[in-house]
Design a protein around this motif. Sequence first.
Motif, PDB file in Angstrom:
ATOM      1  N   PHE A 170       0.860  -1.195   0.000  1.00 46.24           N
ATOM      2  CA  PHE A 170       0.000   0.000   0.000  1.00 46.24           C
ATOM      3  C   PHE A 170       0.887   1.233   0.000  1.00 46.24           C
ATOM      4  N   ALA A 171       0.449   2.281  -0.701  1.00 44.53           N
ATOM      5  CA  ALA A 171       1.183   3.547  -0.722  1.00 44.53           C
ATOM      6  C   ALA A 171       0.214   4.679  -1.025  1.00 44.53           C
ATOM      7  N   ARG A 172       0.637   5.887  -0.648  1.00 47.40           N
ATOM      8  CA  ARG A 172      -0.180   7.084  -0.896  1.00 47.40           C
ATOM      9  C   ARG A 172       0.758   8.234  -1.255  1.00 47.40           C
ATOM     10  N   ALA A 173       0.298   9.098  -2.151  1.00 44.60           N
ATOM     11  CA  ALA A 173       1.092  10.267  -2.536  1.00 44.60           C
ATOM     12  C   ALA A 173       0.159  11.374  -3.008  1.00 44.60           C
ATOM     13  N   SER A 174       0.579  12.629  -2.800  1.00 44.83           N
ATOM     14  CA  SER A 174      -0.239  13.787  -3.171  1.00 44.83           C
ATOM     15  C   SER A 174       0.611  14.819  -3.901  1.00 44.83           C
ATOM     16  N   ALA A 175      -0.073  15.663  -4.651  1.00 49.97           N
ATOM     17  CA  ALA A 175       0.553  16.814  -5.308  1.00 49.97           C
ATOM     18  C   ALA A 175      -0.484  17.924  -5.389  1.00 49.97           C
ATOM     19  N   GLU A 176      -0.014  19.167  -5.386  1.00 52.46           N
ATOM     20  CA  GLU A 176      -0.915  20.326  -5.389  1.00 52.46           C
ATOM     21  C   GLU A 176      -0.644  21.187  -6.610  1.00 52.46           C
ATOM     22  N   ALA A 177      -1.696  21.698  -7.213  1.00 59.33           N
ATOM     23  CA  ALA A 177      -1.575  22.613  -8.353  1.00 59.33           C
ATOM     24  C   ALA A 177      -2.858  23.407  -8.473  1.00 59.33           C
ATOM     25  N   LEU A 178      -2.725  24.704  -8.698  1.00 58.97           N
ATOM     26  CA  LEU A 178      -3.861  25.589  -8.963  1.00 58.97           C
ATOM     27  C   LEU A 178      -4.916  25.519  -7.856  1.00 58.97           C
ATOM     28  N   ARG A 216      -5.663  23.035  -6.057  1.00 59.54           N
ATOM     29  CA  ARG A 216      -6.274  21.713  -5.952  1.00 59.54           C
ATOM     30  C   ARG A 216      -5.242  20.710  -5.457  1.00 59.54           C
ATOM     31  N   VAL A 217      -5.669  19.726  -4.681  1.00 58.23           N
ATOM     32  CA  VAL A 217      -4.778  18.692  -4.152  1.00 58.23           C
ATOM     33  C   VAL A 217      -5.212  17.344  -4.724  1.00 58.23           C
ATOM     34  N   ALA A 218      -4.311  16.714  -5.471  1.00 59.27           N
ATOM     35  CA  ALA A 218      -4.563  15.385  -6.043  1.00 59.27           C
ATOM     36  C   ALA A 218      -3.899  14.340  -5.156  1.00 59.27           C
ATOM     37  N   THR A 219      -4.667  13.375  -4.696  1.00 61.67           N
ATOM     38  CA  THR A 219      -4.148  12.326  -3.823  1.00 61.67           C
ATOM     39  C   THR A 219      -4.448  10.958  -4.425  1.00 61.67           C
ATOM     40  N   TRP A 220      -3.390  10.148  -4.515  1.00 58.42           N
ATOM     41  CA  TRP A 220      -3.518   8.775  -4.998  1.00 58.42           C
ATOM     42  C   TRP A 220      -3.344   7.802  -3.842  1.00 58.42           C
ATOM     43  N   GLU A 221      -4.195   6.791  -3.795  1.00 60.22           N
ATOM     44  CA  GLU A 221      -3.987   5.639  -2.927  1.00 60.22           C
ATOM     45  C   GLU A 221      -3.790   4.425  -3.822  1.00 60.22           C
ATOM     46  N   ALA A 222      -2.682   3.735  -3.611  1.00 56.84           N
ATOM     47  CA  ALA A 222      -2.348   2.566  -4.433  1.00 56.84           C
ATOM     48  C   ALA A 222      -2.193   1.355  -3.521  1.00 56.84           C
ATOM     49  N   ARG A 223      -2.901   0.295  -3.837  1.00 58.86           N
ATOM     50  CA  ARG A 223      -2.762  -0.937  -3.073  1.00 58.86           C
ATOM     51  C   ARG A 223      -2.778  -2.111  -4.037  1.00 58.86           C
ATOM     52  N   SER A 224      -2.132  -3.206  -3.647  1.00 63.52           N
ATOM     53  CA  SER A 224      -2.094  -4.383  -4.504  1.00 63.52           C
ATOM     54  C   SER A 224      -2.169  -5.652  -3.671  1.00 63.52           C
ATOM     55  N   VAL A 225      -2.735  -6.690  -4.276  1.00 63.48           N
ATOM     56  CA  VAL A 225      -2.830  -8.016  -3.666  1.00 63.48           C
ATOM     57  C   VAL A 225      -2.446  -9.037  -4.732  1.00 63.48           C
ATOM     58  N   ASN A 226      -2.443 -10.301  -4.346  1.00 64.65           N
ATOM     59  CA  ASN A 226      -2.008 -11.366  -5.248  1.00 64.65           C
ATOM     60  C   ASN A 226      -2.891 -11.461  -6.494  1.00 64.65           C
ATOM     61  N   GLY A 227      -2.279 -11.851  -7.594  1.00 64.86           N
ATOM     62  CA  GLY A 227      -3.015 -12.070  -8.835  1.00 64.86           C
ATOM     63  C   GLY A 227      -2.192 -12.928  -9.770  1.00 64.86           C
ATOM     64  N   ARG A 228      -2.850 -13.669 -10.651  1.00 68.72           N
ATOM     65  CA  ARG A 228      -2.126 -14.532 -11.585  1.00 68.72           C
ATOM     66  C   ARG A 228      -1.363 -13.716 -12.618  1.00 68.72           C
ATOM     67  N   GLY A 229      -1.959 -12.584 -13.014  1.00 62.50           N
ATOM     68  CA  GLY A 229      -1.300 -11.670 -13.933  1.00 62.50           C
ATOM     69  C   GLY A 229      -1.385 -10.263 -13.368  1.00 62.50           C
ATOM     70  N   LEU A 230      -1.255  -9.264 -14.235  1.00 62.49           N
ATOM     71  CA  LEU A 230      -1.389  -7.874 -13.796  1.00 62.49           C
ATOM     72  C   LEU A 230      -2.786  -7.374 -14.144  1.00 62.49           C
ATOM     73  N   GLU A 231      -3.518  -6.916 -13.143  1.00 60.47           N
ATOM     74  CA  GLU A 231      -4.834  -6.303 -13.341  1.00 60.47           C
ATOM     75  C   GLU A 231      -4.853  -4.967 -12.616  1.00 60.47           C
ATOM     76  N   VAL A 232      -5.104  -3.886 -13.356  1.00 62.64           N
ATOM     77  CA  VAL A 232      -5.131  -2.539 -12.785  1.00 62.64           C
ATOM     78  C   VAL A 232      -6.573  -2.055 -12.758  1.00 62.64           C
ATOM     79  N   ARG A 233      -7.055  -1.745 -11.558  1.00 60.50           N
ATOM     80  CA  ARG A 233      -8.421  -1.241 -11.396  1.00 60.50           C
ATOM     81  C   ARG A 233      -8.354   0.209 -10.947  1.00 60.50           C
ATOM     82  N   LEU A 234      -9.129   1.090 -11.606  1.00 58.98           N
ATOM     83  CA  LEU A 234      -9.061   2.532 -11.364  1.00 58.98           C
ATOM     84  C   LEU A 234     -10.367   3.065 -10.799  1.00 58.98           C
TER      85      LEU A 234
END
Length: 296
Positions: A9-17, A19-37
């Motif tokens: 799990f990880a989190r990161a933010s950036a600010e512009a104009l 506005r504050v953009a914040t991402w939360e990224a987490r991952s668990v086991n999988g047979r291949g790579l699956e990215v859900r947004l």
Amino acid sequence: MPLASMTGFARASAEALGRVATWEARSVNGRGLEVRLRLPPGYDRLEGEIRTRAARRFDRGNVALNLTIETPTLGPRLQVNRAALDQALALMGELSGRIDAAAPRLDGILAIRGVLETVGETPLDEADQAKLDAAILSALDGALAGLVEARAKEGAALARVLDAALDEIEALTREAAASAAAQPAALKAKLEAQMAELLGGQAGLSPERLAHEAALLAVKADVREELDRLQAHIGQARELFAGKGAVGRKLDFLSQEFNREANTLCSKASDIALTRIGLALKTAIDRMREQAANVE
């Protein structure tokens, strides 16, 4: 041992104009790579770039990326409608000479419908939107880098567990090789006893039949081939642990090969000692296979 886990799990933010953009990224086991947004309305335009950047970082795992946009300084706010205020003041001036009334107070003026109004966020032009998108993607890179670090940290813990399991497998393989049941002399003595019993019950057997029965007994009792393959698998596992990149699938397959040899060893075991070693091997292999399922 540069192994990477698929969980983190990880989190990161950036600010512009404003506005504050914040991402939360987490991952668990999988047979291949699956990215859900999960993206706020209006930001679907970034989906392709987001998936591309995630694919550069990871080979396996179910990766969930959640974006939130906050506007702490640009949220709904109050402002005076100057035209409505001027019109209200003009009407008060016009009526002041005709109606005997107290001078209006500020709160009364602001309470007049239309003088005080709520305004939302000002839409961005193309240049400002590009600046905000750049900040969003910069924060994404930070969250992805943090997720890589978290998975690497978890992978280091996995490596210690896998290494301990492999050390145990190697020790048990050596113990099986040293067991009297796996030595040529013990095999010869056991074969001679079985052949004597066979001859006692079937005195009329031909030499060809005796040779055939002797060969079958030798194959059934000899576990040296299984032990050699176990040693080869141990060496291959060491190479995978020391390698780079995604090795989870290879490690999972190798764990199945380990288990196959341990099963054969148990089926050929002719005494309690070798059976005990075979069962201990299966336990250690199962533990390694469970942990290998978490490796990228």
